[in-house]
Design an enzyme around this catalytic site. Structure first.
Site, short mmCIF file in Angstrom:
data_model
loop_
_atom_site.label_atom_id
_atom_site.label_comp_id
_atom_site.label_asym_id
_atom_site.label_seq_id
_atom_site.Cartn_x
_atom_site.Cartn_y
_atom_site.Cartn_z
NE ARG A 107 29.71 44.28 32.17
CZ ARG A 107 30.43 43.77 33.25
NH1 ARG A 107 31.06 42.75 33.27
NH2 ARG A 107 30.46 44.55 34.33
CG ASP B 160 36.70 45.13 38.47
OD1 ASP B 160 37.62 44.83 37.53
OD2 ASP B 160 35.54 45.07 38.27
N GLY C 71 35.18 33.87 35.06
CA GLY C 71 36.39 34.31 35.54
C GLY C 71 36.55 35.85 35.71
CB SER C 72 34.85 37.34 38.63
OG SER C 72 34.72 38.76 39.04
N GLY C 73 36.70 39.43 36.58
CA GLY C 73 37.85 40.43 36.90
C GLY C 73 37.81 41.24 38.32
CG ASP D 195 34.98 40.17 33.52
OD1 ASP D 195 34.84 40.95 32.50
OD2 ASP D 195 35.03 40.64 34.68
C1 SPV Z 1 32.89 40.81 37.56
O1 SPV Z 1 32.49 39.84 38.18
O2 SPV Z 1 33.89 41.04 37.20
C2 SPV Z 1 31.99 41.66 36.49
C3 SPV Z 1 30.77 41.79 37.23
O3 SPV Z 1 32.26 42.13 35.60
S1 SPV Z 1 30.52 42.99 38.09
O4 SPV Z 1 31.58 43.25 39.15
O5 SPV Z 1 29.06 43.44 38.59
O6 SPV Z 1 30.64 44.29 36.90
MG MG Z 2 34.48 42.46 35.52
#
Ligand code: SPV
Ligand code: MG
Length: 294
Positions: free
Chosen positions: A159, A58, A45-47, A85
């Site tokens: 993390r 982001d 569930g990616s931010g 996430d």
């Molecule tokens: C996301 O997919 O939101 C992550 C991975 O946290 S990254 O974008 O690589 O930080």
């Molecule tokens: Mg993220």
């Protein structure tokens, strides 16, 4: 009703020596469903993906509710476990204690929380603002996350962004160990180096106190076979490949329609409308129709 909570399969695979669970990013229930159909073990569930789907950075711009409601919608759609996430946990340890039960109630199997300050900046951007909170402060946030879950099966993955922040391997190892001590079930170690060297050095130095989680976006040459052979890594997350695939596909099709002055050429290259109707869950709806419409 499910016989086993979805987190169990993820926990089992991550704990199994020689096995490696894989998660695909999703930004909505449809992309999550496609990830499940492709055979991924879990949904990320990616931010980053959700922010991109709203066309905002982001960087803690979207509210917790926006992300939480998307996780709820995804978890209601797919059978595979959802890994949420939650960025920095939307505040301090007190905020985390309120946030975690809400994600749990939304049906997620794991949460990943990172040790950056709020508001965060995205990890993979060159020259992003990468400031970490104190180790003790983040230990408190992990402890609050662990204590506030209703079911101890919910995975709390800590993390560390020490490598992303350029603080070096000793800082990363020290933080990772401190987070396991505070109760984390696994450690996500992130790197944006284009070669996997710093990740490989970290893995070599890790004593296996808890399974590791990798997001190999910046070093795609490291395959699952390579990662499995290292041991110690329980989960690999493909962090943004759903949104990148969607952007690439839409760009191409939109451009072709403009070039052709119509949809005559693209139509046969696209998934059919019937395909989309099936993805919408039409078959299940027809069963309801048969059964209950009188
Ligand atoms: C996301 O997919 O939101 C992550 C991975 O946290 S990254 O974008 O690589 O930080
Ligand atoms: Mg993220």
């Amino acid at each position: 009703p499910r016989a086993r909570p979805p987190y169990q399969a993820l926990r089992d695979k991550m704990a199994c020596p020689g096995a490696l669970a894989h998660a695909m990013a999703a930004h909505n229930p449809l992309s999550a469903k496609l990830a499940g159909q492709a055979g991924f073990d879990a949904v990320w569930g990616s931010g980053f993906e959700l922010s991109a789907s709203y066309a905002v950075p982001d960087a803690s711009i979207l509210s917790m509710s926006t992300h939480l409601e998307m996780m709820r919608a995804i978890a209601a759609t797919v059978e595979i476990p959802v890994i949420a996430d939650i960025d920095t946990g939307f505040g301090n340890a007190v905020n985390v204690a309120f946030v975690v039960p809400q994600y749990e109630a939304a049906g997620v199997s794991a949460i990943v929380m990172e040790d950056k300050t709020f508001p965060k900046d995205t990890s993979l951007r060159a020259d992003g603002r990468q400031e970490l909170v104190r180790v003790a402060e983040f230990q408190g946030k992990i402890a609050a996350a662990c204590a506030s879950r209703r079911d101890v099966g919910l995975m709390i993955i800590a993390r560390t962004e020490a490598l992303i922040a350029g603080l070096g391997q000793q800082e990363a190892l020290m933080r990772a160990r401190a987070y396991v001590e505070a109760g984390a079930d696994a450690i996500l170690i992130h790197s944006k180096q284009p070669a996997p060297d710093e990740i490989l050095a970290f893995i070599a130095a890790w004593q296996g106190e808890a399974p590791l989680v990798l997001v190999p976006t910046a070093y795609p040459q490291l395959t699952e076979r390579d990662i499995r052979s290292l041991g110690k890594v329980g989960l690999v997350i493909y962090g943004n490949h759903a949104i990148r695939a969607a952007v690439g596909a839409m760009r191409e099709v939109f451009a072709q329609i403009r070039r052709d002055g119509g949809i005559n050429q693209v139509d046969r290259t696209l998934p059919t409308v019937k395909d989309i109707i099936e993805l919408q869950g039409d078959a299940a709806m027809r069963v309801l129709e048969q059964r209950y419409l009188r």
